[in-house]
Design a protein around this motif. Structure first.
Motif, PDB file in Angstrom:
ATOM      1  N   GLU A 136      34.651  -7.840  23.361  1.00  0.00           N
ATOM      2  CA  GLU A 136      33.455  -8.637  23.388  1.00  0.00           C
ATOM      3  C   GLU A 136      32.259  -7.373  22.797  1.00  0.00           C
ATOM      4  O   GLU A 136      32.531  -6.543  23.368  1.00  0.00           O
ATOM      5  N   VAL A 137      31.499  -8.332  22.090  1.00  0.00           N
ATOM      6  CA  VAL A 137      30.638  -7.601  21.420  1.00  0.00           C
ATOM      7  C   VAL A 137      28.901  -8.572  21.712  1.00  0.00           C
ATOM      8  O   VAL A 137      28.534  -9.585  21.816  1.00  0.00           O
ATOM      9  N   LEU A 138      28.279  -7.964  20.421  1.00  0.00           N
ATOM     10  CA  LEU A 138      27.058  -8.467  20.971  1.00  0.00           C
ATOM     11  C   LEU A 138      26.240  -8.002  19.942  1.00  0.00           C
ATOM     12  O   LEU A 138      25.565  -6.900  19.694  1.00  0.00           O
ATOM     13  N   PHE A 139      26.004  -8.548  18.953  1.00  0.00           N
ATOM     14  CA  PHE A 139      25.420  -8.873  17.838  1.00  0.00           C
ATOM     15  C   PHE A 139      24.033  -9.515  17.723  1.00  0.00           C
ATOM     16  O   PHE A 139      23.318  -9.912  18.198  1.00  0.00           O
ATOM     17  N   PRO A 159      18.617 -10.245   7.695  1.00  0.00           N
ATOM     18  CA  PRO A 159      18.131  -9.766   6.641  1.00  0.00           C
ATOM     19  C   PRO A 159      18.141 -11.322   5.462  1.00  0.00           C
ATOM     20  O   PRO A 159      19.812 -11.237   5.402  1.00  0.00           O
ATOM     21  N   GLU A 160      17.322 -11.740   5.064  1.00  0.00           N
ATOM     22  CA  GLU A 160      18.002 -12.572   3.291  1.00  0.00           C
ATOM     23  C   GLU A 160      18.581 -12.026   2.922  1.00  0.00           C
ATOM     24  O   GLU A 160      19.385 -12.918   2.937  1.00  0.00           O
ATOM     25  N   GLU A 182      28.542 -14.267  10.832  1.00  0.00           N
ATOM     26  CA  GLU A 182      29.593 -13.712   9.946  1.00  0.00           C
ATOM     27  C   GLU A 182      28.112 -12.572   9.128  1.00  0.00           C
ATOM     28  O   GLU A 182      28.951 -11.174   8.538  1.00  0.00           O
ATOM     29  N   THR A 183      27.788 -12.982   8.372  1.00  0.00           N
ATOM     30  CA  THR A 183      26.578 -12.193   7.415  1.00  0.00           C
ATOM     31  C   THR A 183      26.060 -10.944   8.530  1.00  0.00           C
ATOM     32  O   THR A 183      25.110 -10.018   8.289  1.00  0.00           O
ATOM     33  N   ALA A 184      26.287 -10.899   9.918  1.00  0.00           N
ATOM     34  CA  ALA A 184      25.609  -9.874  10.749  1.00  0.00           C
ATOM     35  C   ALA A 184      26.673  -9.106  10.783  1.00  0.00           C
ATOM     36  O   ALA A 184      26.308  -8.125  10.722  1.00  0.00           O
ATOM     37  N   MET A 185      27.391  -9.678  11.355  1.00  0.00           N
ATOM     38  CA  MET A 185      28.928  -8.664  11.274  1.00  0.00           C
ATOM     39  C   MET A 185      30.108  -7.721  10.750  1.00  0.00           C
ATOM     40  O   MET A 185      29.661  -6.395  10.192  1.00  0.00           O
ATOM     41  N   TYR A 186      30.185  -8.599   9.032  1.00  0.00           N
ATOM     42  CA  TYR A 186      30.801  -8.468   8.393  1.00  0.00           C
ATOM     43  C   TYR A 186      29.755  -6.821   6.988  1.00  0.00           C
ATOM     44  O   TYR A 186      30.686  -5.941   7.106  1.00  0.00           O
TER      45      TYR A 186
END
Ligand code: PR8
Length: 492
Positions: free
Chosen positions: A55-58, A63-64, A103-107
């Motif tokens: 388990e993680v927390l982003f 950002p745009e 997706e775009t926060a994590m990857y």
């Protein structure tokens, strides 16, 4: 239940699940009862996922430029993103999106984390709130603008095969999860025009609510290498080459809670599966003027025994009529009620009432064996509720041989109608339109859509169909040979 929408709205209020009077459209308040159901539901999911995932927390803000990197993905979400443009009075140089999904926060971080083939596979999940500016009619738990129970899993693999396997893994995980909640489902591969933005393909779980409308309750996406290429997520192979990873992601939302409430509920209110019920057993003392203290004392003792056996028990010793307590606990869906009065104590018995069947029974409380009996009744309740739910789900599934028949079935009986289809996108879209507009006379509507999730026929199913002489079936729209079955339903 005659009007499901009205029933659903009323029960959320009466059982104190959700308060929808919060002054932002599509954003609701979880009340204590609802929050507990949510907590126990998530506990089940966590227990399953923690065996193989971390388990993680982003952060909630993206950002745009990161959100915009994956063109297809951002296109799919562009109408749904909430933007933060200011920090206090200062306009931000770079707008920040409230995550519609992560997706775009994590990857970009995965690109830093994944180094070698020994790091793989990686499996993460987080349970967070996400924001989607839904333009369709919002409804608590079903279509919200702040999804508060968004469980998203993201996995990273070295090979295409492992990635495919993970899709099947995820399907198994959700099957197990929905089975524990007694929520029936249909699993299908979405048509290409209805897949997750950026995915190679999407597999979805749909259930049917009591009004016959289908509700998508979980999705599994094979992302292939699309995001890996965009975010430069590579690993070093044993031979020292650098290769792009393969990825999957899968999610569920507040809709799971909506399904628990909608599918199991009845005219008396909620009917909760024991696994998620805030109280699994409620004890109601039957008190007369004489011997009241003895009854209360006896009940406290029973309560303590059941609690120490690990059950969630509530002893309702309020000074109000027993009938009023019965009504309340039935409405709140407590799976099991024990009624204990002076005569029961004398006879060493207790009356046990099952919320799912609305049936009373008498059990002996002479020895502590009654604890096991209560436990096994609770597991019978879980089993029987699941069977009942699948029974009514299956009644809502039908086959059709022609487009007209499919449309008529939906119009008359709702539910999910399946039929043969050639698999061609243009034909599929035409068929959708025929059913929606030409036959049912439904014009573009914001609150109602007809979706056509596809089920690809597996090898086993083809063999079975051939045995039945059905392999030569034709698409019900264009008449060409059909290799797919598809389904159509009125959806939320
Ligand atoms: C993903 N990325 O995001 P998905 N209200 C309630 N539930 C909703 C809403 C809404 N407005 N919109 C979608 N859902 C992937 C997988 C990370 C995890 C439900 O997938 O866009 C959908 O029905 O398919 C689905 O079950 C789940 O959220 C995941 O959303």
């Amino acid at each position: 239940m005659t009007d499901f929408s009205e029933w659903f709205h009323n029960i959320l209020e009466e059982a104190e699940i959700i308060d929808d009077r919060y002054p932002v459209k599509g954003m609701n308040v979880w009340q204590p009862q609802g929050f507990k159901i949510r907590k126990y539901t998530l506990e089940i999911l966590r227990n399953i996922l923690d065996k193989t995932h971390e388990e993680v927390l982003f952060p909630m803000l993206i950002p745009e430029d990161e959100l915009a990197k994956e063109a297809i993905h951002v296109k799919g979400f562009e109408e749904e993103v909430y933007w933060i443009t200011h920090g206090g009075l200062t306009e931000l140089n770079k707008k920040l999106a409230l995550r519609p999904t992560s997706e775009t926060a994590m990857y970009p971080m995965f690109s830093l984390w994944v180094r070698s083939h020994t790091d793989l596979p990686m499996r993460f999940y987080q349970i967070v709130n996400t924001f989607r500016y839904e333009t369709k009619h919002t409804r608590p738990l079903i279509r919200v603008r702040e999804i508060t129970t968004f469980k998203e899993a993201h996995t990273v693999h070295a090979t295409e095969e492992e990635c495919e396997e993970e899709v099947q893994n995820a399907v198994k995980i959700y099957k197990q999860f929905f089975d524990m909640l007694g929520i029936p489902y249909m699993i299908s591969k979405r048509p290409q025009w209805d897949k997750f933005p950026g995915a190679k393909y999407t597999v979805a779980f749909d259930t049917i609510l009591p009004d016959g409308k289908a509700l998508q309750i979980g999705t599994v996406h094979n992302l292939d290498q699309t995001f890996a290429k965009t975010f430069d997520i590579t690993y070093e192979t044993e031979e020292g080459d650098h290769k792009y990873v393969y990825q999957t992601c899968y999610g569920i939302s507040d809709r799971v809670i909506a399904s628990i409430i909608g599918i199991h509920g009845d005219e008396k209110g909620l009917c909760l599966p024991p696994a998620v019920a805030p109280y699994q057993v409620v004890i109601v003392p039957i008190i007369f003027k004489k011997g009241a203290e003895e009854v209360l004392e006896f009940c406290r003792n029973i309560e303590a025994k059941l609690k120490s056996a690990g059950l969630r028990v509530h002893f309702d010793d309020r000074d109000i009529r027993a009938g009023k307590k019965f009504y309340e606990h039935e409405m709140r869906g407590v799976p099991l009620r024990m009624e204990i009065g002076p005569r029961d104590i004398e006879n060493k018995n207790a009356v046990v009432f099952r919320r799912d069947k609305l049936e009373k029974d008498t059990i002996s409380i002479e020895s502590d064996d009654f604890i096991d009996e209560i436990k096994s009744t609770l597991s019978n309740i879980t089993h029987d509720m699941r069977e009942k739910a699948w029974g009514s789900f299956n009644k809502h599934l039908r086959d059709a041989e022609t487009v007209e028949e499919a449309a008529r079935e939906i119009e008359k009986n709702m539910g999910i109608v399946t039929f043969h289809w050639c698999g061609n996108e243009a034909c599929g879209k035409e068929l959708e339109e025929k059913v929606r507009v030409d036959i049912l006379g439904v014009r573009e509507s914001k609150s109602e859509t007809y979706k056509m999730p596809l089920t690809e026929i597996t090898k086993e199913e083809i063999d079975l169909l051939q045995e039945e002489g059905a392999a030569a079936r034709e698409c019900i729209n264009c008449g060409k040979p059909s290799t797919c079955r598809t389904m159509i339903a009125k959806t939320y």
